[in-house]
Design a protein around this motif. Sequence first.
Motif, PDB file in Angstrom:
ATOM      1  N   ILE A  63      11.266  -2.468  -0.820  1.00 26.65           N
ATOM      2  CA  ILE A  63      12.215  -1.803  -1.716  1.00 26.65           C
ATOM      3  C   ILE A  63      11.599  -0.536  -2.296  1.00 26.65           C
ATOM      4  CG2 ILE A  63      13.417  -2.026  -3.932  1.00 26.65           C
ATOM      5  CD1 ILE A  63      13.800  -5.027  -3.162  1.00 26.65           C
ATOM      6  N   PHE A  64      10.355  -0.632  -2.749  1.00 27.39           N
ATOM      7  CA  PHE A  64       9.660   0.531  -3.305  1.00 27.39           C
ATOM      8  C   PHE A  64       9.514   1.636  -2.263  1.00 27.39           C
ATOM      9  CE2 PHE A  64       5.562   2.741  -3.746  1.00 27.39           C
ATOM     10  CZ  PHE A  64       5.769   3.398  -4.949  1.00 27.39           C
ATOM     11  N   LEU A  65       9.057   1.271  -1.057  1.00 27.79           N
ATOM     12  CA  LEU A  65       8.841   2.279  -0.021  1.00 27.79           C
ATOM     13  C   LEU A  65      10.148   2.904   0.434  1.00 27.79           C
ATOM     14  CD1 LEU A  65       6.084   0.499   2.092  1.00 27.79           C
ATOM     15  CD2 LEU A  65       5.798   2.374   0.449  1.00 27.79           C
ATOM     16  N   THR A  66      11.221   2.124   0.489  1.00 23.28           N
ATOM     17  CA  THR A  66      12.532   2.671   0.848  1.00 23.28           C
ATOM     18  C   THR A  66      12.973   3.687  -0.204  1.00 23.28           C
ATOM     19  OG1 THR A  66      13.162   0.697   2.079  1.00 23.28           O
ATOM     20  CG2 THR A  66      14.956   2.073   1.260  1.00 23.28           C
ATOM     21  N   ARG A  67      12.788   3.363  -1.459  1.00 22.37           N
ATOM     22  CA  ARG A  67      13.135   4.293  -2.542  1.00 22.37           C
ATOM     23  C   ARG A  67      12.306   5.573  -2.437  1.00 22.37           C
ATOM     24  NH1 ARG A  67      11.679   1.533  -7.275  1.00 22.37           N
ATOM     25  NH2 ARG A  67      13.271   0.040  -6.697  1.00 22.37           N
ATOM     26  N   GLU A  68      11.016   5.421  -2.158  1.00 25.01           N
ATOM     27  CA  GLU A  68      10.130   6.579  -2.028  1.00 25.01           C
ATOM     28  C   GLU A  68      10.445   7.408  -0.777  1.00 25.01           C
ATOM     29  OE1 GLU A  68       7.406   7.641  -4.141  1.00 25.01           O
ATOM     30  OE2 GLU A  68       8.630   6.373  -5.447  1.00 25.01           O
ATOM     31  N   ASN A  69      11.101   6.796   0.184  1.00 27.53           N
ATOM     32  CA  ASN A  69      11.430   7.437   1.462  1.00 27.53           C
ATOM     33  C   ASN A  69      12.866   7.978   1.438  1.00 27.53           C
ATOM     34  OD1 ASN A  69      10.664   8.188   4.062  1.00 27.53           O
ATOM     35  ND2 ASN A  69      11.442   6.324   4.987  1.00 27.53           N
ATOM     36  N   ASN A  70      13.339   8.340   0.260  1.00 25.63           N
ATOM     37  CA  ASN A  70      14.681   8.906   0.065  1.00 25.63           C
ATOM     38  C   ASN A  70      15.784   8.004   0.596  1.00 25.63           C
ATOM     39  OD1 ASN A  70      13.769  11.286  -1.224  1.00 25.63           O
ATOM     40  ND2 ASN A  70      13.184  12.112   0.766  1.00 25.63           N
ATOM     41  N   GLY A  71      15.612   6.702   0.456  1.00 25.58           N
ATOM     42  CA  GLY A  71      16.649   5.754   0.848  1.00 25.58           C
ATOM     43  C   GLY A  71      16.631   5.335   2.303  1.00 25.58           C
ATOM     44  N   VAL A  72      15.752   5.935   3.107  1.00 23.92           N
ATOM     45  CA  VAL A  72      15.633   5.532   4.513  1.00 23.92           C
ATOM     46  C   VAL A  72      14.853   4.216   4.532  1.00 23.92           C
ATOM     47  CG1 VAL A  72      14.739   6.138   6.785  1.00 23.92           C
ATOM     48  CG2 VAL A  72      15.686   7.919   5.311  1.00 23.92           C
ATOM     49  N   PRO A 119       3.779  -8.189  -6.163  1.00 27.71           N
ATOM     50  CA  PRO A 119       2.959  -8.515  -4.988  1.00 27.71           C
ATOM     51  C   PRO A 119       3.700  -9.215  -3.846  1.00 27.71           C
ATOM     52  CG  PRO A 119       2.499 -10.046  -6.739  1.00 27.71           C
ATOM     53  CD  PRO A 119       3.438  -9.025  -7.306  1.00 27.71           C
ATOM     54  N   SER A 120       4.966  -8.895  -3.647  1.00 27.24           N
ATOM     55  CA  SER A 120       5.694  -9.470  -2.507  1.00 27.24           C
ATOM     56  C   SER A 120       6.022  -8.362  -1.506  1.00 27.24           C
ATOM     57  CB  SER A 120       6.988 -10.149  -2.965  1.00 27.24           C
ATOM     58  OG  SER A 120       7.940  -9.182  -3.365  1.00 27.24           O
ATOM     59  N   VAL A 121       6.145  -8.744  -0.251  1.00 26.64           N
ATOM     60  CA  VAL A 121       6.469  -7.763   0.790  1.00 26.64           C
ATOM     61  C   VAL A 121       7.865  -7.197   0.552  1.00 26.64           C
ATOM     62  CG1 VAL A 121       6.788  -7.425   3.279  1.00 26.64           C
ATOM     63  CG2 VAL A 121       4.918  -8.838   2.452  1.00 26.64           C
ATOM     64  N   THR A 122       8.776  -8.014   0.067  1.00 33.88           N
ATOM     65  CA  THR A 122      10.134  -7.531  -0.231  1.00 33.88           C
ATOM     66  C   THR A 122      10.100  -6.439  -1.288  1.00 33.88           C
ATOM     67  OG1 THR A 122      11.049  -9.697   0.317  1.00 33.88           O
ATOM     68  CG2 THR A 122      12.433  -8.228  -1.001  1.00 33.88           C
ATOM     69  N   ALA A 123       9.336  -6.642  -2.348  1.00 34.66           N
ATOM     70  CA  ALA A 123       9.207  -5.624  -3.395  1.00 34.66           C
ATOM     71  C   ALA A 123       8.575  -4.355  -2.825  1.00 34.66           C
ATOM     72  CB  ALA A 123       8.388  -6.157  -4.555  1.00 34.66           C
ATOM     73  N   LEU A 124       7.604  -4.503  -1.947  1.00 28.40           N
ATOM     74  CA  LEU A 124       6.976  -3.342  -1.305  1.00 28.40           C
ATOM     75  C   LEU A 124       8.001  -2.581  -0.468  1.00 28.40           C
ATOM     76  CD1 LEU A 124       4.428  -1.664  -0.629  1.00 28.40           C
ATOM     77  CD2 LEU A 124       4.043  -3.248   1.276  1.00 28.40           C
ATOM     78  N   VAL A 173      -3.024  -7.335   6.237  1.00 28.81           N
ATOM     79  CA  VAL A 173      -2.643  -5.932   6.251  1.00 28.81           C
ATOM     80  C   VAL A 173      -1.223  -5.884   6.800  1.00 28.81           C
ATOM     81  CG1 VAL A 173      -3.087  -3.673   7.277  1.00 28.81           C
ATOM     82  CG2 VAL A 173      -5.001  -5.108   6.538  1.00 28.81           C
ATOM     83  N   HIS A 174      -0.336  -5.234   6.047  1.00 27.94           N
ATOM     84  CA  HIS A 174       1.069  -5.143   6.429  1.00 27.94           C
ATOM     85  C   HIS A 174       1.333  -3.754   6.998  1.00 27.94           C
ATOM     86  CE1 HIS A 174       1.930  -8.925   4.351  1.00 27.94           C
ATOM     87  NE2 HIS A 174       0.991  -8.512   3.509  1.00 27.94           N
ATOM     88  N   VAL A 175       1.686  -3.724   8.275  1.00 18.91           N
ATOM     89  CA  VAL A 175       1.983  -2.465   8.962  1.00 18.91           C
ATOM     90  C   VAL A 175       3.472  -2.211   8.797  1.00 18.91           C
ATOM     91  CG1 VAL A 175       1.905  -1.235  11.159  1.00 18.91           C
ATOM     92  CG2 VAL A 175       0.111  -2.903  10.583  1.00 18.91           C
ATOM     93  N   MET A 176       3.810  -1.080   8.198  1.00 22.27           N
ATOM     94  CA  MET A 176       5.194  -0.784   7.858  1.00 22.27           C
ATOM     95  C   MET A 176       5.777   0.266   8.800  1.00 22.27           C
ATOM     96  SD  MET A 176       5.272  -2.920   5.418  1.00 22.27           S
ATOM     97  CE  MET A 176       6.791  -2.686   4.529  1.00 22.27           C
ATOM     98  N   SER A 177       7.095   0.344   8.817  1.00 19.56           N
ATOM     99  CA  SER A 177       7.788   1.260   9.716  1.00 19.56           C
ATOM    100  C   SER A 177       7.598   2.725   9.351  1.00 19.56           C
ATOM    101  CB  SER A 177       9.286   0.933   9.752  1.00 19.56           C
ATOM    102  OG  SER A 177       9.868   1.139   8.474  1.00 19.56           O
ATOM    103  N   ASN A 178       7.052   3.015   8.178  1.00 18.40           N
ATOM    104  CA  ASN A 178       6.787   4.400   7.802  1.00 18.40           C
ATOM    105  C   ASN A 178       5.472   4.912   8.395  1.00 18.40           C
ATOM    106  OD1 ASN A 178       4.946   3.038   6.195  1.00 18.40           O
ATOM    107  ND2 ASN A 178       5.601   3.991   4.269  1.00 18.40           N
TER     108      ASN A 178
END
Length: 73
Positions: free
Chosen positions: A26-35, A19-24, A52-57
Amino acid sequence: MSQAFIRENDEMQLQDVAPSVTALMIFLTRENNGVRVYEKHSVKHPQVKGEVHVMSNGLSYAKDDDSKWYLID
């Protein structure tokens, strides 16, 4: 065999992320093929109890009452 090793086909799901933004990120970067995916900003939303956390994806995420991440529609 040790359970510390994760097989490639045992994919982590969004609700399994810590439940940390850092973990989120890392997960989203991995799911985004390393981008790299990063937090653009966070806001309090009247219909969501927390932030609500608005992400760069282009997607937004929040945590439920059990501190599990979910995608905001």
